[in-house]
Design an enzyme around this catalytic site. Structure first.
Site, PDB file in Angstrom:
ATOM      1  N   CYS A  46     -19.237  11.478   6.682  1.00  9.92           N
ATOM      2  CA  CYS A  46     -19.701  12.268   7.908  1.00  9.92           C
ATOM      3  C   CYS A  46     -21.025  11.075   8.378  1.00  9.92           C
ATOM      4  CB  CYS A  46     -20.236  13.357   7.866  1.00  9.92           C
ATOM      5  SG  CYS A  46     -21.266  13.846   6.610  1.00  9.92           S
ATOM      6  N   HIS A 279     -24.204  18.281   6.278  1.00  8.35           N
ATOM      7  CA  HIS A 279     -23.082  16.986   6.489  1.00  8.35           C
ATOM      8  C   HIS A 279     -23.548  16.483   8.287  1.00  8.35           C
ATOM      9  CE1 HIS A 279     -19.335  16.822   8.501  1.00  8.35           C
ATOM     10  NE2 HIS A 279     -19.386  17.379   9.797  1.00  8.35           N
TER      11      HIS A 279
END
Length: 540
Positions: A46, A279
């Site tokens: 990510c 994330h």
């Protein structure tokens, strides 16, 4: 931390291809309603995806990359030619950017790009720091472009100069040491805003006195002095990163800090989670109006389907918001326990195993997404807040349901061209309101890197709404072929949609070629084919 992350450029791949799943394979899902493509997460990439989307939507970087021709970069076909240098990383970036701009897929894979980095599966499953990756990637690109017209691409756009100064309080002599920077690093602790952090780093000066006096060469003795850093030159694209992680010496562990100009903000890379995991995603301004901004509460959600049954394939729904929406469309109102049971039933994996690490407990997730869900703590029930459209890949009709009646808020105005913001979260791309960015300075989900463009960097009119602007014809031709193949795989129901996308890109190439070449005799076969192709599509 990232030393050796990029290997020598090599066309051979070290990746062991995974065996394909048995049964009928689902065709790639078409683009979202906003018209922009996401990037597939390879496991823990990510951070890479957020940076790549930021670079793609930096027009000056994207177009400088596309200006590099095959004569300078080589081509994958010339690998066997003795003495022919193939610059794999910029070629793979060109290929990836073209697919993100023009391929009719919801998300694009980066496996070919990461293969060119020399990464293995271990690297793709290990999350790294996005700021450090930014520096290492730029270094790899610079090394790849030595000897080409793009050799100064990174320096021209991103390099600035700062000077470290020590000023003697006795004689006034200023000692200076210059250094280049790719991004400005600012501390979060003790600062309540970006302005405060900049002021503390580059305006305030530290006193050197007492046991910390400075040995002045002119005075030839220890003296009181002032020490600080000043910005000497600013780059065209200004990157700012926040030092959000500190070390607790009592607990002996890292922790995350939760606390109008000549530049304008165009990208915010956001980190949510703690010091040891989390994330990344990115809020990016669509400077060239390449996407279609719609009100977030009116966005159509595309759901994947199982080709063998035609039912929604819940396992393939990778967004927790979309997954819960899909379940509530069919069940209307559920208690938390029943919702968790339904998630486990439909996906085969519990919320805690699949989403808790990145999104937290389900109750906090529902409360945070209060604009989508209604959660009643008293009854422990959850429902959809608005009438939500859910579109399966194989059909055009949608299922809708309406939650409890409420007074509808007036909608915010549609952004002006070049001012719309989108959330790029791996394969998911969605429109956001600009006010959402204001919430990202502190908290567990907070801005990690900021990217600014000089306001004097104007965009040509031809680039507005034109995803094929400056994309080399040979790359566009490859995407046309790819989209035709997607059309065949998707079946007749989606064929007209995908062909219309192709016709748009064909037409854009005609425009580009007619602007680039002065005579029609110089038009390529691609543009000639485009006119016939476009006329055929408009007759459908």
């Amino acid at each position: 931390m990232l030393e050796g992350l990029f290997g020598e450029e090599d066309l051979t791949s070290s990746r062991i291809s995974e065996p394909s799943k048995p049964g009928i394979q689902s065709p790639p899902r078409p683009r979202y309603q906003c018209g922009l493509a996401g990037i597939s997460n390879q496991g823990a990439t990510c951070y890479l995806n957020s940076l790549l989307q930021t670079l793609l939507y930096t027009p000056e970087f994207r177009e400088s990359l596309f200006d590099l021709t095959e004569d300078e970069l080589g081509s994958f076909d010339s690998n066997d030619i003795p003495g022919k240098k193939v610059r794999v990383i910029p070629l793979q970036l060109q290929k990836l950017f073209t697919r993100l701009l023009l391929s009719n897929q919801q998300s694009i894979s980066t496996t070919e790009l990461t293969d060119s980095f020399g990464w293995n599966n271990k690297e793709e499953l290990q999350q790294h720091d996005v700021q450090e990756l930014n520096r290492i990637l730029f270094s790899a690109v610079e090394a790849s472009l030595v000897g080409t017209s793009g050799k100064d691409l990174i320096k021209r756009l991103y390099h600035g100069t700062l000077v470290n100064q020590i000023i003697c309080s006795v004689c006034g002599k200023v000692s200076e040491r210059e250094e280049d920077y790719l991004d400005l690093t600012l501390t979060v602790t003790g600062n309540n805003s970006l302005e405060e952090a900049l002021y503390g780093s580059f305006v305030d000066m530290e006193s050197m006195d007492g046991k910390n006096q400075y040995k002045c060469e002119s005075c030839n003795k220890l003296v009181n002095a002032k020490k600080g850093a000043k910005l000497r030159s600013l780059p065209e694209i200004l990157s700012i990163s926040f030092l959000r992680f500190s070390f607790d010496y009592q607990k002996m562990e890292r922790y995350k800090e939760e606390h109008s100009s000549e530049y304008e903000l165009f990208s915010v890379v956001i980190h949510k989670g703690g010091a040891y995991g989390g994330h990344y995603h990115a809020f990016i301004k669509d400077v060239d109006s390449l996407g279609k901004w719609i009100h977030p509460d009116e966005e159509t959600i595309q759901l994947p389907t199982d080709p063998s049954t035609g039912e929604v394939d819940y396992i393939e729904v990778d967004s927790p918001v979309e997954l819960i929406q899909a379940i509530l469309v069919r069940n209307h109102v559920l208690t938390i326990d029943k919702l968790c049971a339904e998630i486990s039933k439909q996906t085969g994996v519990s919320w805690n195993k699949r989403f808790r690490k990145n999104f937290g407990p389900i109750v906090k997730f529902l409360e945070k997404n209060h604009d989508v869900f209604v959660f009643d703590p008293g009854s422990n029930r959850v429902s959809l807040r608005n009438s939500t459209k859910m579109k399966a890949d194989e059909e055009q009709n949608s299922l809708t349901t309406t939650a409890e009646p409420r007074i509808k808020r007036p909608q915010s105005p549609i952004p002006m061209p070049g001012q719309a913001w989108f959330n790029f979260d791996d394969s998911r791309v969605s429109p956001i309101r600009e006010k959402e960015i204001e919430k990202q300075y502190q908290g567990k989900e907070s801005a990690y890197m900021l990217f600014y463009r000089r306001k004097t960097l104007t965009r040509p009119k031809e680039a507005e709404g034109n995803p094929a602007y400056k994309v080399p014809d040979n790359l566009v031709t490859d995407i046309i072929i790819e989209n035709d193949e997607l059309s065949r795989k998707s079946g007749s129901s989606d064929k007209a949609i995908i062909m219309s996308v192709n016709s748009k890109f064909h037409k854009l190439i005609c425009i580009i070629n007619s602007q680039t070449y002065k005579s029609t005799s110089n038009l390529t076969d691609t543009s000639e084919r485009a006119q016939d192709y476009y006329a055929c599509i408009t007759a459908l």
